[in-house]
Design a protein around this motif. Structure first.
Motif, PDB file in Angstrom:
ATOM      1  N   LEU A 123       0.966  -1.337  -0.064  1.00  0.00           N
ATOM      2  CA  LEU A 123       0.033   0.018   0.136  1.00  0.00           C
ATOM      3  C   LEU A 123       0.882   1.156  -0.002  1.00  0.00           C
ATOM      4  CD1 LEU A 123      -2.552  -1.165   2.564  1.00  0.00           C
ATOM      5  CD2 LEU A 123      -3.018  -0.724  -0.091  1.00  0.00           C
ATOM      6  N   VAL A 124       1.684   1.114   0.692  1.00  0.00           N
ATOM      7  CA  VAL A 124       2.824   2.358   0.752  1.00  0.00           C
ATOM      8  C   VAL A 124       3.506   2.627  -0.782  1.00  0.00           C
ATOM      9  CG1 VAL A 124       5.132   3.244   1.838  1.00  0.00           C
ATOM     10  CG2 VAL A 124       3.335   2.178   3.177  1.00  0.00           C
ATOM     11  N   ALA A 125       3.848   1.388  -1.277  1.00  0.00           N
ATOM     12  CA  ALA A 125       4.504   1.582  -2.737  1.00  0.00           C
ATOM     13  C   ALA A 125       3.430   2.026  -3.736  1.00  0.00           C
ATOM     14  CB  ALA A 125       4.839   0.210  -3.111  1.00  0.00           C
ATOM     15  N   ALA A 126       2.263   1.634  -3.506  1.00  0.00           N
ATOM     16  CA  ALA A 126       1.089   2.186  -4.359  1.00  0.00           C
ATOM     17  C   ALA A 126       0.880   3.629  -4.201  1.00  0.00           C
ATOM     18  CB  ALA A 126      -0.204   1.398  -4.115  1.00  0.00           C
ATOM     19  N   LEU A 127       1.005   4.150  -3.050  1.00  0.00           N
ATOM     20  CA  LEU A 127       0.603   5.495  -2.920  1.00  0.00           C
ATOM     21  C   LEU A 127       2.054   6.216  -3.330  1.00  0.00           C
ATOM     22  CD1 LEU A 127      -0.349   7.761  -1.269  1.00  0.00           C
ATOM     23  CD2 LEU A 127       0.752   7.203   0.808  1.00  0.00           C
ATOM     24  N   GLY A 128       3.171   5.587  -3.324  1.00  0.00           N
ATOM     25  CA  GLY A 128       4.226   6.366  -3.938  1.00  0.00           C
ATOM     26  C   GLY A 128       4.090   6.193  -5.422  1.00  0.00           C
ATOM     27  N   ILE A 129       3.888   5.271  -6.025  1.00  0.00           N
ATOM     28  CA  ILE A 129       3.598   5.267  -7.478  1.00  0.00           C
ATOM     29  C   ILE A 129       2.356   6.228  -7.793  1.00  0.00           C
ATOM     30  CG2 ILE A 129       2.528   3.630  -9.379  1.00  0.00           C
ATOM     31  CD1 ILE A 129       3.821   1.245  -7.808  1.00  0.00           C
ATOM     32  N   ALA A 130       1.314   6.529  -7.190  1.00  0.00           N
ATOM     33  CA  ALA A 130       0.226   7.281  -7.557  1.00  0.00           C
ATOM     34  C   ALA A 130       0.681   8.846  -7.420  1.00  0.00           C
ATOM     35  CB  ALA A 130      -0.943   7.026  -6.491  1.00  0.00           C
ATOM     36  N   VAL A 131       1.643   9.108  -6.506  1.00  0.00           N
ATOM     37  CA  VAL A 131       2.200  10.275  -6.388  1.00  0.00           C
ATOM     38  C   VAL A 131       3.187  10.665  -7.444  1.00  0.00           C
ATOM     39  CG1 VAL A 131       3.733  11.871  -4.988  1.00  0.00           C
ATOM     40  CG2 VAL A 131       2.027  10.504  -3.569  1.00  0.00           C
ATOM     41  N   ARG A 132       3.937   9.920  -7.721  1.00  0.00           N
ATOM     42  CA  ARG A 132       4.744  10.043  -8.790  1.00  0.00           C
ATOM     43  C   ARG A 132       4.055  10.216 -10.075  1.00  0.00           C
ATOM     44  NH1 ARG A 132       6.766   6.323 -12.726  1.00  0.00           N
ATOM     45  NH2 ARG A 132       8.857   7.094 -13.624  1.00  0.00           N
ATOM     46  N   ARG A 133       2.862   9.636 -10.201  1.00  0.00           N
ATOM     47  CA  ARG A 133       2.038   9.868 -11.507  1.00  0.00           C
ATOM     48  C   ARG A 133       1.293  11.189 -11.529  1.00  0.00           C
ATOM     49  NH1 ARG A 133      -1.776   4.287 -12.044  1.00  0.00           N
ATOM     50  NH2 ARG A 133      -0.186   2.851 -12.624  1.00  0.00           N
ATOM     51  N   MET A 134       1.067  11.782 -10.155  1.00  0.00           N
ATOM     52  CA  MET A 134       0.559  13.166 -10.269  1.00  0.00           C
ATOM     53  C   MET A 134       1.861  14.222 -10.437  1.00  0.00           C
ATOM     54  SD  MET A 134      -2.416  12.751  -7.282  1.00  0.00           S
ATOM     55  CE  MET A 134      -1.364  11.763  -6.186  1.00  0.00           C
ATOM     56  N   VAL A 142       1.098  10.456 -19.631  1.00  0.00           N
ATOM     57  CA  VAL A 142       0.698   9.312 -20.163  1.00  0.00           C
ATOM     58  C   VAL A 142      -0.164   8.267 -19.447  1.00  0.00           C
ATOM     59  CG1 VAL A 142       2.898   9.181 -21.746  1.00  0.00           C
ATOM     60  CG2 VAL A 142       2.972   8.331 -19.371  1.00  0.00           C
ATOM     61  N   THR A 143      -0.616   9.004 -18.274  1.00  0.00           N
ATOM     62  CA  THR A 143      -1.534   8.354 -17.230  1.00  0.00           C
ATOM     63  C   THR A 143      -2.840   8.878 -17.678  1.00  0.00           C
ATOM     64  OG1 THR A 143       0.203   8.393 -15.704  1.00  0.00           O
ATOM     65  CG2 THR A 143      -1.974   7.999 -15.242  1.00  0.00           C
ATOM     66  N   ASP A 144      -3.741   7.790 -17.757  1.00  0.00           N
ATOM     67  CA  ASP A 144      -5.114   8.034 -18.053  1.00  0.00           C
ATOM     68  C   ASP A 144      -6.258   7.247 -16.959  1.00  0.00           C
ATOM     69  OD1 ASP A 144      -5.311   5.213 -18.765  1.00  0.00           O
ATOM     70  OD2 ASP A 144      -5.190   5.918 -20.948  1.00  0.00           O
ATOM     71  N   ALA A 145      -7.276   7.350 -17.248  1.00  0.00           N
ATOM     72  CA  ALA A 145      -8.395   6.878 -16.383  1.00  0.00           C
ATOM     73  C   ALA A 145      -8.076   5.498 -16.106  1.00  0.00           C
ATOM     74  CB  ALA A 145      -9.768   7.242 -16.558  1.00  0.00           C
ATOM     75  N   LEU A 151      -4.951   0.524 -10.815  1.00  0.00           N
ATOM     76  CA  LEU A 151      -4.347   0.734  -9.411  1.00  0.00           C
ATOM     77  C   LEU A 151      -5.239   0.472  -8.510  1.00  0.00           C
ATOM     78  CD1 LEU A 151      -1.673   1.444  -8.219  1.00  0.00           C
ATOM     79  CD2 LEU A 151      -2.321   3.865  -8.058  1.00  0.00           C
ATOM     80  N   ALA A 152      -6.484   1.090  -8.570  1.00  0.00           N
ATOM     81  CA  ALA A 152      -7.654   1.094  -7.527  1.00  0.00           C
ATOM     82  C   ALA A 152      -7.917  -0.381  -7.393  1.00  0.00           C
ATOM     83  CB  ALA A 152      -8.819   1.976  -7.823  1.00  0.00           C
ATOM     84  N   THR A 192      -8.083  -5.656 -19.116  1.00  0.00           N
ATOM     85  CA  THR A 192      -7.634  -4.306 -18.780  1.00  0.00           C
ATOM     86  C   THR A 192      -6.094  -4.559 -19.004  1.00  0.00           C
ATOM     87  OG1 THR A 192      -7.281  -4.927 -16.408  1.00  0.00           O
ATOM     88  CG2 THR A 192      -9.378  -3.974 -16.954  1.00  0.00           C
ATOM     89  N   LYS A 193      -5.338  -3.542 -18.604  1.00  0.00           N
ATOM     90  CA  LYS A 193      -3.859  -3.330 -18.756  1.00  0.00           C
ATOM     91  C   LYS A 193      -3.324  -4.448 -17.582  1.00  0.00           C
ATOM     92  CE  LYS A 193      -3.006   1.191 -20.177  1.00  0.00           C
ATOM     93  NZ  LYS A 193      -2.546   2.657 -19.922  1.00  0.00           N
ATOM     94  N   LEU A 194      -4.080  -5.009 -16.611  1.00  0.00           N
ATOM     95  CA  LEU A 194      -3.716  -6.164 -15.950  1.00  0.00           C
ATOM     96  C   LEU A 194      -3.203  -7.471 -16.685  1.00  0.00           C
ATOM     97  CD1 LEU A 194      -6.469  -6.051 -13.220  1.00  0.00           C
ATOM     98  CD2 LEU A 194      -3.829  -5.570 -12.685  1.00  0.00           C
TER      99      LEU A 194
END
Length: 225
Positions: A123-134, A142-145, A151-152, A192-194
């Motif tokens: 979860l911490v890594a996912a938060l870091g990835i999300a912040v990086r995207r923003m 290059v990040t879309d919905a 990620l969600a 999906t991209k999964l």
């Protein structure tokens, strides 16, 4: 409801995932250009296999290539996220019990302390990835919905599972939410991209075979391409 979700619904989710991933794999292979790709691969199988393996391993091992070493912070987040994303669902004791009850499969398990640690780390890594995207313009553009949706969907089983383990709120609600979100993740793999859970290996193998044969890999043998 629990019996339905961990019985027929679980079988259905796995069936959708397995069949869907197989179909997309077939389409991926059929989409290769016959003259540019398949002829070279079949004519030089040894060079193709060597290039494919080298390419896959270079991206499976942290810091094994320049791309990973150039961004150490992202590399740590990336591998932490994916290790937790695969390790916890596969080796959590509660999941192993369901596999034994529903499929008759004996599976090794991890301790709850390890599972809790990996869950938090994921979860911490996912938060870091999300912040990086923003924050990073080159990533944000290059990040879309669809990326945010994936990620969600990926972290939902971890959030709900953490609520179950920590006894937060209504236990039955969080347990059902955890199971449903996990089944949704499995069923969405082909759509999906999964898909990159298997698509990664096909694309890396293809690139590795290309470089191992056509893009200089067999230059010493006067390979025309």
């Amino acid at each position: 409801m629990y019996e339905l979700l961990t019985g027929p619904a679980l079988w259905l989710a796995f069936a959708i995932a397995v069949i869907g991933l197989a179909v997309r794999t077939v389409f991926y292979i059929q989409g290769l250009n016959w003259r540019l790709d398949r002829v070279a691969y079949t004519a030089h199988p040894a060079a193709a296999a060597k290039g494919a393996i080298r390419s896959i391993l270079a991206f499976l091992i942290p810091f094994a290539n320049h791309s990973w070493r150039a961004k150490p912070g992202f590399t740590v987040m990336f591998f932490t996220f994916h290790i937790g994303l695969l390790g916890v669902p596969l080796f959590l004791e509660g999941h192993a019990v369901i596999l034994m009850e529903r499929f008759g499969i004996a599976w090794p398990t991890m301790s709850m302390a390890t599972a809790d640690f990996l869950t938090i780390a994921t979860l911490v890594a996912a938060l870091g990835i999300a912040v990086r995207r923003m924050l990073l313009p080159e990533v944000r553009i290059v990040t879309d919905a669809r990326d945010w949706f994936v990620l969600a969907v990926s972290i939902a089983p971890f959030v709900t599972g953490l609520m179950v383990v920590q006894g937060v709120g209504d236990y039955d609600f969080w347990l059902l939410a955890h199971i449903i979100s996990g089944l949704a993740w499995i069923a969405l793999l082909p759509f999906t991209k999964l898909f990159h859970v298997v698509g990664f290996f096909w694309s890396r193998a293809q690139l590795g075979m290309d470089f191992g044969i056509k893009r200089g890999g067999m230059k010493y043998k006067s390979f025309d391409w």
